[in-house]
Write an enzyme that holds these catalytic residues in place. Structure first.
Site, PDB file in Angstrom:
ATOM      1  N   LYS A  66     -18.089 -44.847   1.712  1.00  0.00           N
ATOM      2  CA  LYS A  66     -17.337 -45.403   1.093  1.00  0.00           C
ATOM      3  C   LYS A  66     -17.173 -47.017   0.664  1.00  0.00           C
ATOM      4  CE  LYS A  66     -13.953 -41.548   0.339  1.00  0.00           C
ATOM      5  NZ  LYS A  66     -12.482 -41.289   0.991  1.00  0.00           N
ATOM      6  N   ARG A  87     -14.754 -35.436   6.793  1.00  0.00           N
ATOM      7  CA  ARG A  87     -15.615 -34.743   4.628  1.00  0.00           C
ATOM      8  C   ARG A  87     -15.897 -35.817   4.343  1.00  0.00           C
ATOM      9  NH1 ARG A  87     -15.052 -36.309  -0.034  1.00  0.00           N
ATOM     10  NH2 ARG A  87     -14.377 -34.825  -1.599  1.00  0.00           N
TER      11      ARG A  87
HETATM   12  N1  PMM Z   1     -12.402 -38.547  -0.693  1.00  0.00           N
HETATM   13  C1  PMM Z   1     -12.910 -38.393  -1.729  1.00  0.00           C
HETATM   14  C2  PMM Z   1     -12.299 -38.004  -2.564  1.00  0.00           C
HETATM   15  N2  PMM Z   1     -12.095 -36.119  -1.778  1.00  0.00           N
HETATM   16  N3  PMM Z   1     -10.696 -35.476   0.008  1.00  0.00           N
HETATM   17  C3  PMM Z   1      -9.815 -36.003   1.045  1.00  0.00           C
HETATM   18  N4  PMM Z   1      -9.234 -35.068   1.924  1.00  0.00           N
HETATM   19  N5  PMM Z   1     -10.139 -37.026   1.473  1.00  0.00           N
HETATM   20  C4  PMM Z   1     -10.608 -38.338   1.225  1.00  0.00           C
HETATM   21  O1  PMM Z   1     -10.758 -39.447   1.429  1.00  0.00           O
HETATM   22  C5  PMM Z   1     -11.592 -37.845  -0.054  1.00  0.00           C
HETATM   23  C6  PMM Z   1     -11.345 -36.602  -0.241  1.00  0.00           C
HETATM   24  C7  PMM Z   1     -13.736 -39.085  -2.076  1.00  0.00           C
HETATM   25  O2  PMM Z   1     -15.362 -38.800  -2.574  1.00  0.00           O
HETATM   26  P1  PMM Z   1     -16.452 -38.887  -3.454  1.00  0.00           P
HETATM   27  O3  PMM Z   1     -15.908 -38.934  -4.646  1.00  0.00           O
HETATM   28  O4  PMM Z   1     -17.338 -38.590  -2.560  1.00  0.00           O
HETATM   29  O5  PMM Z   1     -15.691 -37.578  -3.332  1.00  0.00           O
END
Ligand code: PMM
Length: 308
Positions: A241, A280
């Site tokens: 991030k 994650r």
């Molecule tokens: N961050 C992203 C997408 N989904 N889900 C949860 N539960 N927590 C998060 O911090 C989260 C998420 C954004 O990241 P990406 O675009 O790399 O998937």
């Protein structure tokens, strides 16, 4: 795509050793002695770190299986980018993108979560065998999500955020981010409990980067105990991030997303030591090492002397 051709193969851009020998099938089969690792699979054109890499079904399946055989405990499959300013995706199109991917990963033995804000997509994913729902909307999107989660009895990641993809950057205004995020998550929890969801189904996530500035993210990470002590499982998503990019800034330029993996793994180790249930992440291998290290660190005992 035939399953036999997959393990450890695929584009050499992200080689990953095959470490999984035993197939898992449900959440109950996953390790309980360490923090779990959820591998991110964005079947999208526009996600911030891997947008477009796995937009085609076959590429997505291949990457999902590579993460699964590389040791990911859960594969989180999403078909709509959540980055600030991302264009919304029609739920039918979102479901069409991810359902074949989910069905194949489940058939291979993976535990799969669906990353969606849409009730209809969550339902289609659960019908295809997904084991849990990961919803970044903070219930700002579809009011009937609690009813679906109650009906299906599956685990649900309840993430904190304010606003939507267009407004969330302007809503990062807190006097005390830990207290406010906790209070807002607890208020959301009540909506789910009122709809018949059991408390043990709910996994709390402070929603790093979602209506949060870098300083808010660090404060939330530093205070993870505020969430772990609520009696729910806790999930955090720091992976690649922007706050890590700015931390690693060189010559006035943020580090590129793929140059943020070591910092991501450091946060996973610290999150593991803080008792978080799941992290994650994009890069499964380094984060699996990190959470295993955290377990060894936090559970170390004085060696017993022979004969003692
Ligand atoms: N961050 C992203 C997408 N989904 N889900 C949860 N539960 N927590 C998060 O911090 C989260 C998420 C954004 O990241 P990406 O675009 O790399 O998937």
């Amino acid at each position: 795509m035939s399953l036999g051709a997959i393990p450890g193969t695929g584009p050499a851009t992200n080689p990953m050793p095959v470490i999984r020998k035993v197939k898992v099938r449900t959440l109950a089969d996953l390790p309980t002695d360490r923090t779990l690792v959820m591998g991110i699979l964005n079947v999208t054109e526009d996600s911030f770190s891997d947008g477009g890499k796995y937009a085609k079904t076959d590429d997505a399946i291949q990457h999902g299986l590579r993460m699964f055989y590389g040791g990911a405990d859960i594969i989180d499959v999403g078909g709509e980018s959540t980055r600030p300013g991302a264009a919304p995706v029609d739920p039918a199109q979102e479901a069409a993108r991810i359902v074949p991917v989910i069905a194949t990963l489940v058939k291979a033995g993976a535990v799969v979560s669906v990353d969606t804000m849409h009730t209809s997509t969550a339902r289609a994913a659960l019908d295809a065998g997904a084991h849990l729902v990961n919803d970044v909307s903070g219930l700002t999107h579809e009011a009937d999500m609690p009813a679906l989660i109650a009906e299906r009895g599956v685990p649900y990641v309840l993430m904190h955020r304010r606003g939507d993809a267009t407004s969330m950057t302007t809503e990062a205004d807190y006097a005390d981010v830990l207290t406010e995020v906790k209070a807002e998550l607890l208020a959301l929890r009540e909506c789910f409990i009122a709809a018949g969801v059991k408390p043990e189904q709910l996994i709390l996530d402070p929603g790093l980067g979602f209506a949060k500035e870098a300083g808010h993210n660090w404060e939330l990470l530093r205070g993870l105990q505020t969430f772990t002590e609520l009696g729910h499982r806790v999930l955090v998503g720091t992976s690649r991030k922007r706050f890590l990019g700015s931390l690693l800034r060189v010559d006035g330029k943020d580090a590129e997303p793929t140059a943020r993996d070591a910092a991501t793994a450091a946060t996973s180790a610290l999150a593991g030591a803080a008792g978080v249930w799941c992290v994650r992440v994009h890069d499964v291998g380094s984060n699996l090492d990190a959470v295993k290290t955290a377990t060894a660190w936090t559970t170390a005992r004085k060696p017993v002397k022979a004969g003692a």
